[in-house]
Enzyme design. Structure first.
Site, short mmCIF file in Angstrom:
data_model
loop_
_atom_site.label_atom_id
_atom_site.label_comp_id
_atom_site.label_asym_id
_atom_site.label_seq_id
_atom_site.Cartn_x
_atom_site.Cartn_y
_atom_site.Cartn_z
CG ASN A 1 -9.51 5.88 -0.97
OD1 ASN A 1 -10.43 5.18 -0.58
ND2 ASN A 1 -9.67 7.16 -1.30
CG ASP B 1 -6.32 15.00 2.49
OD1 ASP B 1 -7.44 15.54 2.62
OD2 ASP B 1 -6.06 14.16 1.62
CG ASP C 1 -4.18 7.56 -2.96
OD1 ASP C 1 -5.33 7.16 -2.70
OD2 ASP C 1 -3.71 8.62 -2.51
CB SER D 1 2.70 18.12 2.44
OG SER D 1 1.71 18.85 1.74
#
Ligand code: ATP
Ligand code: RIB
Length: 309
Positions: free
Chosen positions: A11, A251, A13, A281
């Site tokens: 996608n 993810d 984002d 992250s």
């Protein structure tokens, strides 16, 4: 070293940082807008390749401007994009993300992701070999996920499903899944509950694991991750970090888990790596921005050990 194949969404984002959500009928002024390449499939592929795994991404984009930007961005990663297909007369998937201090709210419009069909899956998954790893999620048509998992299992591929966003098809898919990686909300949905009490969750996970052959690992945000190891339920806490944006934390966890298993790590080690990598992250804005290299996770783990000695 196993090859990792990641089938899933990609996608653009569109991230609006705001202090609160607008009410129905209301207009508010946001603080900031950012455009990031995202999508659960692409995010997990980037996490696995940054860890150092030989990673192939299977997905579809549109012929619009965002499709070009997505390709340009993903080409900078060490990813095999040879099977990514560009669809005519279709737009690239969009995720509209409201980022608030407490958490984010996301609406995805699938676009080209919705065109991943049986023919595409048949062609791409047939190229996998015994010992490879397939990681997928539920942001593309679920019937094609089922077909991919069945084909992969027949070939002796290790299959990992991140059941996000949750879909009622998950119980039907269990016979074809080796490892299932829900977050707490998805795990609650899997067992037919709205939520699970904090002091019950470990026991509920242990009970679930006794019943099913699929290995489960439940990610629990700032609380870390819970799974069953040698009949004992284990929770590995997450690291205390300065959180900027948790979008894509799951993810990162999934991509690193697949990559570490592919490298030959045992399950416990792979979960530790993934948990540490996911904690790293969340310190940057954007799903992929803060995804670490393997060397950065190792350095971070060393610092944790040093701080205790
Ligand atoms: P998302 O949908 O935001 O990508 P998720 O809901 O699928 O994430 P979580 O369970 O929230 O997944 O987070 C996955 C992993 O990321 C956790 O198991 C943990 O390792 C790490 N993580 C998430 N939030 C935090 C946090 N606030 N502090 C440290 N680590 C975190
Ligand atoms: O898991 C995070 C991802 O979910 C975002 O990148 C967004 O694209 C949505 O798919």
């Amino acid at each position: 070293m196993s090859k990792i194949t990641i089938l899933g969404s990609v996608n653009m984002d569109i991230v609006i940082t705001t202090t609160r959500m607008p009410r129905i009928g209301e207009t508010i002024i946001g603080e900031q807008i950012d455009y990031f390449v995202g999508g659960k499939g692409a995010n997990q592929a980037v996490a696995a390749s940054r860890y150092g795994a030989s990673t192939k991404f299977l997905g579809k984009i549109g012929e619009d401007t965002f499709g070009g930007k997505v390709l340009q961005h993903l080409s900078r990663e060490a990813l095999d994009l040879s099977a990514v297909s560009r669809e005519k007369n279709m737009f690239t998937g969009i995720a509209s993300i409201f980022k608030l201090a407490e958490d984010n709210c996301i609406t995805v419009v699938p676009g080209a992701n919705g065109l991943i069909d049986e023919a595409y899956v048949q062609q791409t998954i047939s190229e996998l070999s015994q010992g490879d790893i397939l990681l997928t999620q539920l942001e593309i048509p679920v019937e094609t996920i089922k077909q991919a998992l069945i084909l992969a299992k027949k070939k002796g591929v290790l299959t990992i499903l991140n059941p996000a966003p949750y879909n009622e098809i998950v119980p039907e898919l269990l016979p074809y899944i080796d490892i299932l990686t829900p977050n707490e909300t998805e795990f609650a949905a899997l067992i037919g509950k709205e939520a699970i009490l904090e002091d019950e969750i470990e026991q509920v996970i242990a009970d679930w694991q006794k019943k099913y052959a699929t290995r489960i690992v439940v990610t629990r945000g700032s609380k870390g991750v819970t799974f069953v190891e040698k009949s004992q339920v284990v929770t590995i806490p997450s690291n205390k970090v300065s959180v900027v944006d948790t979008t894509g934390a799951g993810d990162t966890f999934n991509g690193i888990l697949a990559a570490a298993l592919g490298e030959g790590a045992d399950f416990y080690e792979a979960v530790c790596m993934a948990n540490n990598g996911a904690s790293l992250s969340v310190q940057k804005l954007g799903a992929q921005t803060g995804m670490p290299l393997k060397s950065e996770i190792e350095e971070f783990m060393k610092q944790q050990v040093d701080s205790f000695t």
